[in-house]
Design a protein around this motif. Structure first.
Motif, PDB file in Angstrom:
ATOM      1  N   PRO A  12       0.832  -1.208   0.000  1.00  0.00           N
ATOM      2  CA  PRO A  12       0.000   0.000   0.000  1.00  0.00           C
ATOM      3  C   PRO A  12       0.865   1.256   0.000  1.00  0.00           C
ATOM      4  O   PRO A  12       1.896   1.293   0.654  1.00  0.00           O
ATOM      5  N   VAL A  13       0.423   2.272  -0.755  1.00  0.00           N
ATOM      6  CA  VAL A  13       1.203   3.489  -0.908  1.00  0.00           C
ATOM      7  C   VAL A  13       0.265   4.688  -0.793  1.00  0.00           C
ATOM      8  O   VAL A  13      -0.865   4.651  -1.284  1.00  0.00           O
ATOM      9  N   THR A  14       0.712   5.734  -0.137  1.00  0.00           N
ATOM     10  CA  THR A  14      -0.136   6.912   0.072  1.00  0.00           C
ATOM     11  C   THR A  14      -0.083   7.841  -1.133  1.00  0.00           C
ATOM     12  O   THR A  14       0.831   7.760  -1.971  1.00  0.00           O
ATOM     13  N   GLY A  15      -1.040   8.749  -1.186  1.00  0.00           N
ATOM     14  CA  GLY A  15      -1.044   9.742  -2.253  1.00  0.00           C
ATOM     15  C   GLY A  15       0.185  10.627  -2.210  1.00  0.00           C
ATOM     16  O   GLY A  15       0.727  11.011  -3.249  1.00  0.00           O
ATOM     17  N   GLU A  16       0.639  10.952  -1.001  1.00  0.00           N
ATOM     18  CA  GLU A  16       1.828  11.777  -0.851  1.00  0.00           C
ATOM     19  C   GLU A  16       3.059  11.064  -1.412  1.00  0.00           C
ATOM     20  O   GLU A  16       3.908  11.667  -2.087  1.00  0.00           O
ATOM     21  N   GLN A  17       3.158   9.754  -1.149  1.00  0.00           N
ATOM     22  CA  GLN A  17       4.293   8.987  -1.669  1.00  0.00           C
ATOM     23  C   GLN A  17       4.254   8.903  -3.191  1.00  0.00           C
ATOM     24  O   GLN A  17       5.282   9.042  -3.864  1.00  0.00           O
ATOM     25  N   LEU A  18       3.053   8.702  -3.759  1.00  0.00           N
ATOM     26  CA  LEU A  18       2.921   8.643  -5.214  1.00  0.00           C
ATOM     27  C   LEU A  18       3.325   9.972  -5.846  1.00  0.00           C
ATOM     28  O   LEU A  18       4.002  10.006  -6.879  1.00  0.00           O
ATOM     29  N   SER A  34      -8.765   9.586  -8.036  1.00  0.00           N
ATOM     30  CA  SER A  34     -10.223   9.438  -7.858  1.00  0.00           C
ATOM     31  C   SER A  34     -10.836   8.670  -9.025  1.00  0.00           C
ATOM     32  O   SER A  34     -11.691   7.800  -8.835  1.00  0.00           O
ATOM     33  N   LEU A  35     -10.397   8.994 -10.248  1.00  0.00           N
ATOM     34  CA  LEU A  35     -10.927   8.325 -11.430  1.00  0.00           C
ATOM     35  C   LEU A  35     -10.559   6.836 -11.436  1.00  0.00           C
ATOM     36  O   LEU A  35     -11.380   5.989 -11.775  1.00  0.00           O
ATOM     37  N   LEU A  36      -9.332   6.516 -11.052  1.00  0.00           N
ATOM     38  CA  LEU A  36      -8.913   5.113 -11.035  1.00  0.00           C
ATOM     39  C   LEU A  36      -9.650   4.319  -9.960  1.00  0.00           C
ATOM     40  O   LEU A  36      -9.964   3.148 -10.148  1.00  0.00           O
ATOM     41  N   VAL A  37      -9.940   4.967  -8.849  1.00  0.00           N
ATOM     42  CA  VAL A  37     -10.729   4.314  -7.802  1.00  0.00           C
ATOM     43  C   VAL A  37     -12.160   4.087  -8.300  1.00  0.00           C
ATOM     44  O   VAL A  37     -12.748   3.020  -8.083  1.00  0.00           O
ATOM     45  N   LEU A  42      -8.030   0.877  -8.795  1.00  0.00           N
ATOM     46  CA  LEU A  42      -7.368   1.053  -7.503  1.00  0.00           C
ATOM     47  C   LEU A  42      -8.405   1.016  -6.399  1.00  0.00           C
ATOM     48  O   LEU A  42      -9.563   1.387  -6.617  1.00  0.00           O
ATOM     49  N   ASP A  43      -7.984   0.585  -5.221  1.00  0.00           N
ATOM     50  CA  ASP A  43      -8.792   0.702  -4.009  1.00  0.00           C
ATOM     51  C   ASP A  43      -8.010   1.559  -3.021  1.00  0.00           C
ATOM     52  O   ASP A  43      -6.784   1.670  -3.111  1.00  0.00           O
ATOM     53  N   ALA A  44      -8.705   2.171  -2.096  1.00  0.00           N
ATOM     54  CA  ALA A  44      -8.045   3.016  -1.109  1.00  0.00           C
ATOM     55  C   ALA A  44      -8.628   2.758   0.265  1.00  0.00           C
ATOM     56  O   ALA A  44      -9.842   2.589   0.407  1.00  0.00           O
ATOM     57  N   LYS A  45      -7.760   2.706   1.253  1.00  0.00           N
ATOM     58  CA  LYS A  45      -8.183   2.570   2.642  1.00  0.00           C
ATOM     59  C   LYS A  45      -7.633   3.746   3.433  1.00  0.00           C
ATOM     60  O   LYS A  45      -6.447   4.055   3.326  1.00  0.00           O
ATOM     61  N   PRO A  46      -8.490   4.422   4.229  1.00  0.00           N
ATOM     62  CA  PRO A  46      -8.019   5.552   5.033  1.00  0.00           C
ATOM     63  C   PRO A  46      -6.856   5.138   5.933  1.00  0.00           C
ATOM     64  O   PRO A  46      -6.863   4.064   6.533  1.00  0.00           O
ATOM     65  N   LYS A  47      -5.861   5.991   6.010  1.00  0.00           N
ATOM     66  CA  LYS A  47      -4.675   5.808   6.863  1.00  0.00           C
ATOM     67  C   LYS A  47      -3.814   4.613   6.456  1.00  0.00           C
ATOM     68  O   LYS A  47      -2.889   4.247   7.175  1.00  0.00           O
ATOM     69  N   VAL A  48      -4.159   3.990   5.327  1.00  0.00           N
ATOM     70  CA  VAL A  48      -3.354   2.873   4.824  1.00  0.00           C
ATOM     71  C   VAL A  48      -2.733   3.249   3.484  1.00  0.00           C
ATOM     72  O   VAL A  48      -1.516   3.245   3.322  1.00  0.00           O
ATOM     73  N   GLY A  49      -3.584   3.577   2.512  1.00  0.00           N
ATOM     74  CA  GLY A  49      -3.090   3.975   1.207  1.00  0.00           C
ATOM     75  C   GLY A  49      -3.800   3.282   0.072  1.00  0.00           C
ATOM     76  O   GLY A  49      -4.870   2.680   0.251  1.00  0.00           O
ATOM     77  N   TYR A  50      -3.199   3.355  -1.103  1.00  0.00           N
ATOM     78  CA  TYR A  50      -3.783   2.791  -2.316  1.00  0.00           C
ATOM     79  C   TYR A  50      -3.169   1.419  -2.610  1.00  0.00           C
ATOM     80  O   TYR A  50      -1.989   1.187  -2.342  1.00  0.00           O
TER      81      TYR A  50
END
Length: 211
Positions: A12-18, A34-37, A42-50
């Motif tokens: 999992p990787v955060t938006g900031e890291q990407l 947002s579009l990829l989700v 892509l899936d996203a989990k709060p405080k975890v990442g993509y």
């Protein structure tokens, strides 16, 4: 898409890291993520990442379909106003049409420019006579505008919207003669692209469930 490859490598990787990997700001990536989700790539989990989404793991058919889409297949009918319209009437049009942007055209339907609520606000504040000024005096003029052609891909539209932080783009026919303003063919909005991606994601889920 580079974003998907980065998530594949680092999830999992955060938006900031990407954003750091790509050398861009986090807000620049927000629309793309947002579009990829929405598409399920892509899936996203709060405080975890993509991480990779269900559609990617099931195969990239929805993404491939989306990559093949042309602007002409998704463009809508813009809210047009003549360049002679007054600022007062342009404000009324914005509210009546519930529009964020107005596209300005000449009498022969040639694209002349765009006008936004911010443009109208700037000209009317503290200017009692502003209401009667024609929009041609306050619009952003072509060619100083980011545009699309009908043969551009929808991915081209997303990239341009993301790079320039725009919510919609005018679609112009190829220039028929040098120096002449092109004919306005339509426009593409961020909300319409998201709706298309949502439909594709929904179709993919339905198809997967039916197998």
């Amino acid at each position: 898409m580079e974003l998907i490859e980065l998530v594949k490598q680092h999830a999992p990787v955060t938006g900031e890291q990407l954003a750091e990997y790509l050398g861009v700001s986090r807000p620049t990536l927000r629309s793309d993520l947002s579009l990829l989700v929405m598409l399920g790539m892509l899936d996203a989990k709060p405080k975890v990442g993509y991480f990779l989404g269900t559609q990617y793991r099931a195969g990239n058919a929805p993404l491939q379909r989306f990559h093949n889409l042309k602007v002409r297949e998704v463009q809508g009918v813009p809210v047009n106003i003549p360049e002679t319209l007054s600022v007062h009437d342009a404000v009324i049009t914005l509210f009546m049409e519930n529009a964020d942007t107005l596209l300005v055209v000449t009498e022969s339907n040639r694209f002349a420019g765009i006008i936004t609520p911010k443009d109208l606000l700037k000209i009317t504040l503290g200017n009692a006579s502003a209401a009667s000024i024609p929009v041609s005096m306050v619009m952003t003029r072509y060619p100083n505008i980011v545009t699309l052609s009908p043969e551009n891909s929808v991915m081209d539209a997303i990239v341009k919207m993301s790079q320039h932080q725009l919510d919609c783009l005018p679609v112009l026919m190829p220039e028929e003669e040098p120096g002449a303003n092109p004919v306005l063919a339509g426009w593409v909005s961020k909300s319409s692209i998201i709706a298309i991606m949502a439909d594709m994601a929904s179709d993919g889920e339905t198809g997967e469930g039916g197998r």
